[in-house]
Write a protein that holds these residues in place. Structure first.
Motif, PDB file in Angstrom:
ATOM      1  N   THR A 233       0.855  -1.184   0.000  1.00 58.22           N
ATOM      2  CA  THR A 233       0.000   0.000   0.000  1.00 58.22           C
ATOM      3  C   THR A 233       0.891   1.233   0.000  1.00 58.22           C
ATOM      4  O   THR A 233       1.974   1.217   0.583  1.00 58.22           O
ATOM      5  N   ASN A 235      -0.750   4.025   0.949  1.00 54.70           N
ATOM      6  CA  ASN A 235      -1.700   4.869   1.668  1.00 54.70           C
ATOM      7  C   ASN A 235      -1.555   4.602   3.173  1.00 54.70           C
ATOM      8  O   ASN A 235      -1.796   3.477   3.639  1.00 54.70           O
ATOM      9  N   HIS A 238      -4.556   3.132   4.916  1.00 59.86           N
ATOM     10  CA  HIS A 238      -4.719   1.702   4.606  1.00 59.86           C
ATOM     11  C   HIS A 238      -3.735   0.869   5.423  1.00 59.86           C
ATOM     12  O   HIS A 238      -4.071  -0.195   5.927  1.00 59.86           O
TER      13      HIS A 238
END
Ligand SMILES: NC(=O)c1ccc[n+]([C@@H]2O[C@H](COP(=O)([O-])OP(=O)(O)OC[C@H]3O[C@@H](n4cnc5c(N)ncnc54)[C@H](OP(=O)(O)O)[C@@H]3O)[C@@H](O)[C@H]2O)c1
Length: 268
Positions: A233, A235, A238
């Motif tokens: 990820t 992010n 996340h």
């Protein structure tokens, strides 16, 4: 600081290698990064050193060799040189070096055993701390014998077909790695239609307040049973969600029933 005990490995395959992501990962207690010599257009190691060299001591770093710009090779000399290069590019010895998808070039058991010996030798002379094999599709490798790896990494999770799952388990039983790791719990993307078609939360025990992504991620530790999972990820939210998912428990009965369904479907 929380810790994920090394069970969540931040995989950099699709990552932009941003410094703030790596800082957040360290702050979230993530202690393992997984990359490969070919990630980020073959620049992952040098970019990691340049953008986050001071952060790297906070992580155990695994990388992979054997996927060269011209394609896959298990030539022991090339693998040895690739481990030396990884050491140089990262500015330190990698904690773990995998052979990358040997199924692409392992024409025989001997070819693979020689490649594994090259990595075992590299570990012995201090070019890396340990070595392993990472395979996306182990089905062609299950009759091969190799020196015992420190880590075997295989696909994990709800999108893995029963044939690949069983081949991975057979390989782990045959090679007896010190640890079995999983990878790619979302099959590379949470945007695929398949994730809209069922609710992975049925795999968790006790109906916790988990998101679908958390449930899919957590379930991947049971399909097959692995000590750690490499997930990607870019992010930070996340990533936090993934670390929080580790607190949930997988329902082994549901996993068992799911495997029976996969098995039954295999013969239809
Ligand atoms: N043969 C090999 O050796 C091999 C092959 C494949 C993978 N791997 C290893 O496994 C790692 C992971 O594989 P992968 O990146 O291909 O696949 P993956 O982890 O299955 O999926 C990554 C995708 O899931 C999304 N995602 C992650 N957490 C999420 C969340 N909480 N909510 C919503 N979306 C989420 C990410 O999007 P966002 O960025 O938007 O969060 C990213 O696009 C690789 O980096 C590598 O270390 C190894």
């Amino acid at each position: 600081m929380r810790t994920t005990d090394g069970s969540l490995v931040l995989g950099l395959h699709r990552s932009g290698h941003a410094r703030d992501l790596l800082e957040s990962a360290a702050d979230l207690g993530i202690t393992r990064l997984d990359t490969a010599s070919n990630y980020l257009s073959h620049r992952s190691h040098e970019v990691l050193k340049t953008t986050a060299g001071d952060l790297l001591p906070r992580f155990s770093v695994s990388t992979k060799v054997g996927f060269f710009p011209e394609g896959h090779s298990l030539d022991p000399v090339r693998l040895h040189v690739a481990v030396e290069q990884a050491f140089k590019e990262l500015g330190r010895e990698p904690d773990l070096v995998f052979i990358h998808n040997p199924e692409h070039s392992a024409a025989s058991a001997e070819t693979l055993a020689d490649a594994c010996s090259a990595l075992a030798d590299a570990a012995r002379v201090g070019l890396c701390r340990s070595w392993g094999v990472s395979t996306w599709d182990p089905r062609s490798l299950t009759d091969f014998d190799v020196p015992r790896p420190d880590v075997l990494m295989v696909r994990a999770g709800l999108l893995v077909g029963i044939d690949v799952l069983e081949a991975a388990e057979a390989l782990a039983a045959r090679w007896r790695p010190s640890q079995l790791w999983g990878m790619s719990p979302f099959g590379g993307s949470t945007a695929q239609n398949v994730w809209q078609r069922f609710d992975p939360r049925v795999f968790l025990r006790g109906s916790p307040p988990a998101s679908g992504s958390q449930a899919a991620f957590r379930s991947s530790y049971a399909l097959p049973r692995v000590a750690a999972v490499a997930v990607g990820t870019d992010n930070v939210d996340h990533l936090r969600e993934l670390t929080e998912a580790l607190a949930y428990e997988v329902d082994d009965n549901v996993v068992w029933e799911y495997r029976q369904l996969l098995k039954a479907r295999q013969f239809t």
